[in-house]
Motif scaffolding. Structure first.
Motif, PDB file in Angstrom:
ATOM      1  N   LYS A 228       0.843  -1.197   0.000  1.00 55.55           N
ATOM      2  CA  LYS A 228       0.000   0.000   0.000  1.00 55.55           C
ATOM      3  C   LYS A 228       0.879   1.249   0.000  1.00 55.55           C
ATOM      4  O   LYS A 228       1.987   1.239   0.545  1.00 55.55           O
ATOM      5  CB  LYS A 228      -0.918   0.001   1.227  1.00 55.55           C
ATOM      6  CG  LYS A 228      -1.987  -1.077   1.168  1.00 55.55           C
ATOM      7  CD  LYS A 228      -2.891  -1.024   2.388  1.00 55.55           C
ATOM      8  CE  LYS A 228      -3.982  -2.087   2.303  1.00 55.55           C
ATOM      9  NZ  LYS A 228      -4.847  -2.086   3.495  1.00 55.55           N
ATOM     10  N   GLU A 229       0.354   2.315  -0.596  1.00 57.77           N
ATOM     11  CA  GLU A 229       1.138   3.539  -0.781  1.00 57.77           C
ATOM     12  C   GLU A 229       1.691   4.092   0.527  1.00 57.77           C
ATOM     13  O   GLU A 229       2.803   4.615   0.572  1.00 57.77           O
ATOM     14  CB  GLU A 229       0.297   4.618  -1.480  1.00 57.77           C
ATOM     15  CG  GLU A 229       0.036   4.367  -2.957  1.00 57.77           C
ATOM     16  CD  GLU A 229      -1.116   3.409  -3.193  1.00 57.77           C
ATOM     17  OE1 GLU A 229      -1.700   2.927  -2.192  1.00 57.77           O
ATOM     18  OE2 GLU A 229      -1.430   3.126  -4.363  1.00 57.77           O
ATOM     19  N   ASP A 230       0.913   3.965   1.596  1.00 56.76           N
ATOM     20  CA  ASP A 230       1.346   4.578   2.858  1.00 56.76           C
ATOM     21  C   ASP A 230       1.888   3.565   3.859  1.00 56.76           C
ATOM     22  O   ASP A 230       2.094   3.895   5.022  1.00 56.76           O
ATOM     23  CB  ASP A 230       0.185   5.356   3.485  1.00 56.76           C
ATOM     24  CG  ASP A 230      -0.962   4.440   3.933  1.00 56.76           C
ATOM     25  OD1 ASP A 230      -1.090   3.342   3.346  1.00 56.76           O
ATOM     26  OD2 ASP A 230      -1.701   4.822   4.844  1.00 56.76           O
TER      27      ASP A 230
END
Length: 407
Positions: A228-230
């Motif tokens: 996931k991006e974060d």
């Protein structure tokens, strides 16, 4: 509904205030009665009118409503502020426990990763990477398997069925097909060994689709779940907050687990674990805690439900998470963003800080005014401020828990 039902699960500090008020209230009423009766009987020239007035002033000051009202309100504000941020906390006790988190344990698929498989790497031998992807996508075009879907998505062009002949799907191994007159074999290492294709195995962090063209090994494509991006930022935030350990428990292979752990900056990873193995590993981690510190587990699948229930704090990804995981968890992240875990801990610490501010302010000011009123150095006006005024200030301070924009 979760937020509304959270009021029934009180934090320890709320239970303390309730117990404190149960003992404190009759005690100060007794002291006030003694203050009204004893001095006029023992002190020369003392009058009942003066001492009854002092006793009433003392009684007004001692009213514990500032604590009884503002402390629960602080936690309600924290729960409300968390829900505004997409974080559902099922009780004040869980909000309080979050503030003491020292170990955070993650599941991998669907928690730190998207749970959507994509082509991460293409290793071609004797052909170009584009040609290997094109041939493999055509070879896998008749399969509905998620790996086949990811290959076709990576190719990104329309599959020409006229180029494909003699399709044979070999269950548990892969496919054999003719594309543009070339015999394509695509599948796992067992398929390469079964068909006698010579290849040099590498340690691959992901699921590999090995490809042979006309009996000659042509390379492999790595299919892996994307982080996931974060996710990396979430781990970094937790470490910056002073979390002692960040770990990952997963059923995936050791190679995959090591790669994800390294990419995201996790302290430790444990791989190839069945659901029961995850619980056993969590039990060992719980034994490593120090003092009043807590362990939080973050997961999303039905297999995570036992671990979520066993952890001090179970945190579920609520967007795509299973109903069993959401039900077993104490905190639900509705946006599926791992970075919201750090936000939840910040909210819990802020809420707990506000509650202690109210306790210190109320008890400190009341103690001073109580002593002054006993010696007749205050009037009823000061007593009213020490009661109602302190309560209003404490309540207004509690509203700060609703503000989570700057966390």
């Amino acid at each position: 509904d979760l937020v509304e039902n959270a009021v029934s699960k009180k934090a320890r500090i709320e239970n303390f205030i309730t117990s404190f008020a149960r003992v404190y209230t009759p005690a100060v009423v007794g002291v006030a009665a003694l203050l009204a009766i004893v001095p006029p009987l023992l002190i020369p020239d003392a009058t009942f009118a003066v001492w009854i007035y002092r006793a009433l002033t003392f009684l007004v000051v001692s009213c514990p409503c500032a604590l009884v009202v503002s402390i629960p309100l602080s936690f309600f504000g924290g729960i409300g502020g968390a829900s505004r941020s997409g974080i559902l906390v099922k009780g004040s006790n869980y909000l309080e426990a979050l503030a003491r988190t020292e170990i955070v344990v993650f599941d991998k698929t669907g928690t730190l990763t998207k749970g959507v498989f994509t082509v991460q790497e293409i290793k071609a031998r004797g052909v170009s990477r584009d040609a290997l992807l094109e041939l493999t996508a055509h070879a896998e075009s008749y399969s509905n398997h998620p790996i086949s879907a990811s290959l076709k998505a990576a190719y990104g062009k329309e599959i020409d069925g006229a180029r494909i002949k003699d399709v044979e799907e070999i269950a548990g191994y892969g496919v054999s097909v003719t594309v543009d007159g070339k015999k394509i074999i695509a599948g796992n290492t067992k398929l390469m060994e079964k068909t006698g294709v010579l290849y040099s195995p590498d340690e691959i962090a992901g699921t590999a689709v090995h490809v042979a063209i006309d009996g000659v090994y042509a390379g492999y494509l790595v299919i892996a779940d994307e982080a996931k991006e974060d996710a990396a930022a979430a781990i970094r935030l937790l470490k910056d907050m002073g979390i002692k350990q960040t770990l990952m428990l997963t059923g995936d292979s050791k190679a995959v687990a090591r790669k994800v752990g390294k990419d995201l900056g996790l302290d430790t990873v444990y791989a190839e674990l069945l659901p029961g193995g995850k619980v056993d590993k969590l039990e060992a981690l719980l034994a490593e805690k120090t003092g009043k510190g807590t362990l939080s587990f973050v997961g999303d699948g039905i297999n995570d439900a036992p671990v979520l229930a066993r952890a001090d704090i179970g945190i579920a990804m609520g967007g795509l998470g299973s109903d069993a995981a959401i039900e077993a968890a104490d905190v639900v992240i509705m946006t599926d963003e791992p970075s919201k875990i750090a936000t939840a801990i910040k909210i819990s610490k802020k809420t707990l800080g506000i509650a202690f501010q109210n306790i210190g302010f109320a008890l400190g000011l009341k103690s001073i005014v109580l002593i002054l009123s006993a010696f007749g150095l205050t009037t009823m006006w000061e007593a009213v401020f020490a009661d109602v005024g302190v309560m209003v200030v404490a309540v207004l301070n509690s509203f700060r828990a609703l503000n989570t924009k700057n966390l």
